[in-house]
Write an enzyme that holds these catalytic residues in place. Sequence first.
Site, short mmCIF file in Angstrom:
data_model
loop_
_atom_site.label_atom_id
_atom_site.label_comp_id
_atom_site.label_asym_id
_atom_site.label_seq_id
_atom_site.Cartn_x
_atom_site.Cartn_y
_atom_site.Cartn_z
N MET A 1 76.34 -1.13 1.34
CA MET A 1 77.70 -1.67 1.49
C MET A 1 78.17 -2.32 0.21
O MET A 1 79.34 -2.16 -0.18
CB MET A 1 77.77 -2.68 2.64
CG MET A 1 79.18 -3.18 2.86
SD MET A 1 80.29 -1.80 3.21
CE MET A 1 81.75 -2.27 2.29
N ALA B 1 77.23 -15.33 -1.28
CA ALA B 1 75.79 -15.60 -1.20
C ALA B 1 75.10 -14.77 -0.13
O ALA B 1 73.91 -14.91 0.11
CB ALA B 1 75.54 -17.09 -0.92
N GLY B 2 75.84 -13.89 0.50
CA GLY B 2 75.30 -13.14 1.62
C GLY B 2 74.60 -11.85 1.23
O GLY B 2 74.48 -11.52 0.05
N ASP C 1 81.15 -19.32 -1.32
CA ASP C 1 80.47 -19.26 -0.03
C ASP C 1 80.35 -20.68 0.52
O ASP C 1 80.70 -21.64 -0.19
CB ASP C 1 79.07 -18.61 -0.22
CG ASP C 1 78.53 -17.96 1.06
OD1 ASP C 1 78.19 -16.76 1.02
OD2 ASP C 1 78.49 -18.65 2.09
N ASP D 1 81.63 4.60 5.37
CA ASP D 1 81.67 5.73 6.30
C ASP D 1 81.82 7.05 5.54
O ASP D 1 81.26 8.07 5.91
CB ASP D 1 82.83 5.56 7.28
CG ASP D 1 82.69 4.29 8.10
OD1 ASP D 1 83.72 3.65 8.37
OD2 ASP D 1 81.55 3.93 8.42
N HIS E 1 86.90 1.63 11.80
CA HIS E 1 85.53 1.41 11.35
C HIS E 1 84.69 0.86 12.50
O HIS E 1 84.17 -0.25 12.47
CB HIS E 1 85.49 0.44 10.16
CG HIS E 1 84.11 0.21 9.67
ND1 HIS E 1 83.35 1.20 9.07
CD2 HIS E 1 83.32 -0.88 9.74
CE1 HIS E 1 82.17 0.71 8.80
NE2 HIS E 1 82.11 -0.55 9.18
N GLY F 1 82.05 -15.13 0.53
CA GLY F 1 80.82 -14.74 1.21
C GLY F 1 79.82 -14.24 0.19
O GLY F 1 78.98 -13.39 0.47
N1 NAD Z 1 83.16 -2.84 6.33
C1 NAD Z 1 81.93 -2.35 6.33
O1 NAD Z 1 81.69 -1.13 6.16
C2 NAD Z 1 80.76 -3.29 6.50
C3 NAD Z 1 79.48 -2.88 6.14
C4 NAD Z 1 78.41 -3.79 6.29
C5 NAD Z 1 78.65 -5.07 6.80
N2 NAD Z 1 79.90 -5.42 7.14
C6 NAD Z 1 80.19 -6.78 7.64
O2 NAD Z 1 80.16 -7.69 6.52
C7 NAD Z 1 79.89 -9.01 7.00
C8 NAD Z 1 78.82 -9.66 6.14
O3 NAD Z 1 77.60 -8.97 6.31
P1 NAD Z 1 76.28 -9.52 5.53
O4 NAD Z 1 75.19 -8.59 5.86
O5 NAD Z 1 76.62 -9.79 4.12
O6 NAD Z 1 76.05 -10.93 6.30
P2 NAD Z 1 75.25 -12.19 5.75
O7 NAD Z 1 75.07 -13.11 6.92
O8 NAD Z 1 74.08 -11.75 4.96
O9 NAD Z 1 76.26 -12.87 4.71
C9 NAD Z 1 77.48 -13.41 5.15
C10 NAD Z 1 77.85 -14.52 4.19
O10 NAD Z 1 79.08 -15.08 4.64
C11 NAD Z 1 78.97 -16.47 4.44
N3 NAD Z 1 79.97 -17.21 5.24
C12 NAD Z 1 79.91 -17.54 6.54
N4 NAD Z 1 81.00 -18.24 6.89
C13 NAD Z 1 81.77 -18.32 5.75
C14 NAD Z 1 83.01 -18.92 5.44
N5 NAD Z 1 83.70 -19.60 6.38
N6 NAD Z 1 83.49 -18.82 4.18
C15 NAD Z 1 82.78 -18.15 3.23
N7 NAD Z 1 81.59 -17.55 3.46
C16 NAD Z 1 81.10 -17.66 4.71
C17 NAD Z 1 77.55 -16.82 4.81
O11 NAD Z 1 77.19 -18.09 4.28
C18 NAD Z 1 76.81 -15.67 4.17
O12 NAD Z 1 76.44 -15.96 2.84
C19 NAD Z 1 79.51 -8.85 8.47
O13 NAD Z 1 80.62 -9.15 9.28
C20 NAD Z 1 79.19 -7.36 8.59
O14 NAD Z 1 79.39 -6.87 9.89
C21 NAD Z 1 80.97 -4.58 7.02
O1 LMR Z 2 77.27 -1.44 11.27
C1 LMR Z 2 77.53 -2.62 10.98
O2 LMR Z 2 77.53 -3.56 11.78
C2 LMR Z 2 77.88 -2.93 9.54
C3 LMR Z 2 78.92 -2.00 8.98
O3 LMR Z 2 80.10 -1.98 9.72
C4 LMR Z 2 78.39 -0.62 8.72
O4 LMR Z 2 79.10 0.34 9.02
O5 LMR Z 2 77.29 -0.52 8.16
#
Ligand code: NAD
Ligand code: LMR
Length: 343
Positions: free
Chosen positions: A258, A47-48, A71, A187, A207, A45
């Site tokens: 994050m 590129a996200g 990605d 968190d 979480h 992931g």
């Molecule tokens: N654990 C935490 O504290 C926390 C904090 C923030 C976000 N998140 C989670 O992290 C995830 C990503 O958030 P983001 O803001 O980067 O989203 P985003 O949409 O900006 O990036 C997600 C990336 O995943 C890629 N992707 C999609 N399907 C894929 C696959 N099958 N294989 C590989 N890559 C794939 C997309 O192309 C994209 O580049 C979300 O589920 C979000 O809820 C978790």
């Molecule tokens: O809140 C979200 O959806 C993203 C992540 O889990 C966070 O805690 O920032």
Amino acid sequence: MATLASHLRPDPASSHPQMEEVPLLRGSNCRAKGAAPGFKVAILGAAGGIGQPLALLMKMNPLVSVLHLYDVVNTPGVTADISHMNTGAVVRGFLGQPQLENALTGMDLVVIPAGVPRKPGMTRDDLFNINAGIVRTLCEGIAKCCPKAIVNVISNPVNSTVPIAAEVFKKAGTYDPKRLLGVTTLDVGEVLGLDPREVNVPVVGGHAGVTILPLLSQVNPACSFTSEEVNHLTSRIQNGGTEVVEAKAGAGSATLSMAYAAAKFADACLRGLRGDAGIVECSYVASQVTELPFFASKVRLGRSGVEEILPLGPLNEFERAGLEKAKKELAQSIQKGVTFINK
Ligand SMILES: NC(=O)c1ccc[n+]([C@@H]2O[C@H](COP(=O)([O-])OP(=O)(O)OC[C@H]3O[C@@H](n4cnc5c(N)ncnc54)[C@H](O)[C@@H]3O)[C@@H](O)[C@H]2O)c1
Ligand SMILES: O=C(O)C[C@H](O)C(=O)O
């Protein structure tokens, strides 16, 4: 611009024939004597919104000798960009399912921020139907290509995606609960109103919402809070992610903070792998701290991943009540993940 490939074609026998061409470096991919000692890390992931700044931060980490960016879109550009950083890690890009196995082969640590983020009004569980399948597929690749890797799961809903990963690894016969960690570090950083460099509060449970349980009675250095402050701080910490989702107004959730939290946690995992002592972080892992199979609490990291799960310590009445609420929701999220793989 001259490219490394035009001057120094990758060895045809390279295990990474899909390695993206990278520019002759202002950075460090062009190595006289191979990658510096260190660990091999993949970001799935990459590129996200999290993946890109995380890639930048991991490229800066001297413990990283090889960085694989995977990605389903845009990795050639992200890789070319990151490769211009004059730091030690050799960076390679991999695009799409056909290149997943090459992205994973030989990795020591795999960080998974792949998947969709929340929009305002959504819960993290609302992401399950899309992200569960993504995490399953990626973990199937990990089981096949780097079964001994430490895995850091960021993709939401973490409360369910970590159990999903565990079930995938169990089916593959590669499951090691010490090497699967849900990233809840953000968190811990959201203890608001205090200097985050000076204060440490264990945040346990999971979480999402009420499963995020800060143990403010255990704040270090010790300080006391009124019950109003405890209620306010607990609510702010539980809703920290939602605050960012609402502020971004449809543009996603926490990405920069994050990436910082994920890089900090990944660094802790790598220092543990290196054998450093006293590496303690909160993480959502397979656990016997409660009657639930997974729970976030302080863990000591080492060469084998999670080497010790620390007890919760003394809880006050407010925290004991919060723990019961957290466990009730967490049990449902865990079961949802397990059922997704075993339906
Ligand atoms: N654990 C935490 O504290 C926390 C904090 C923030 C976000 N998140 C989670 O992290 C995830 C990503 O958030 P983001 O803001 O980067 O989203 P985003 O949409 O900006 O990036 C997600 C990336 O995943 C890629 N992707 C999609 N399907 C894929 C696959 N099958 N294989 C590989 N890559 C794939 C997309 O192309 C994209 O580049 C979300 O589920 C979000 O809820 C978790
Ligand atoms: O809140 C979200 O959806 C993203 C992540 O889990 C966070 O805690 O920032």
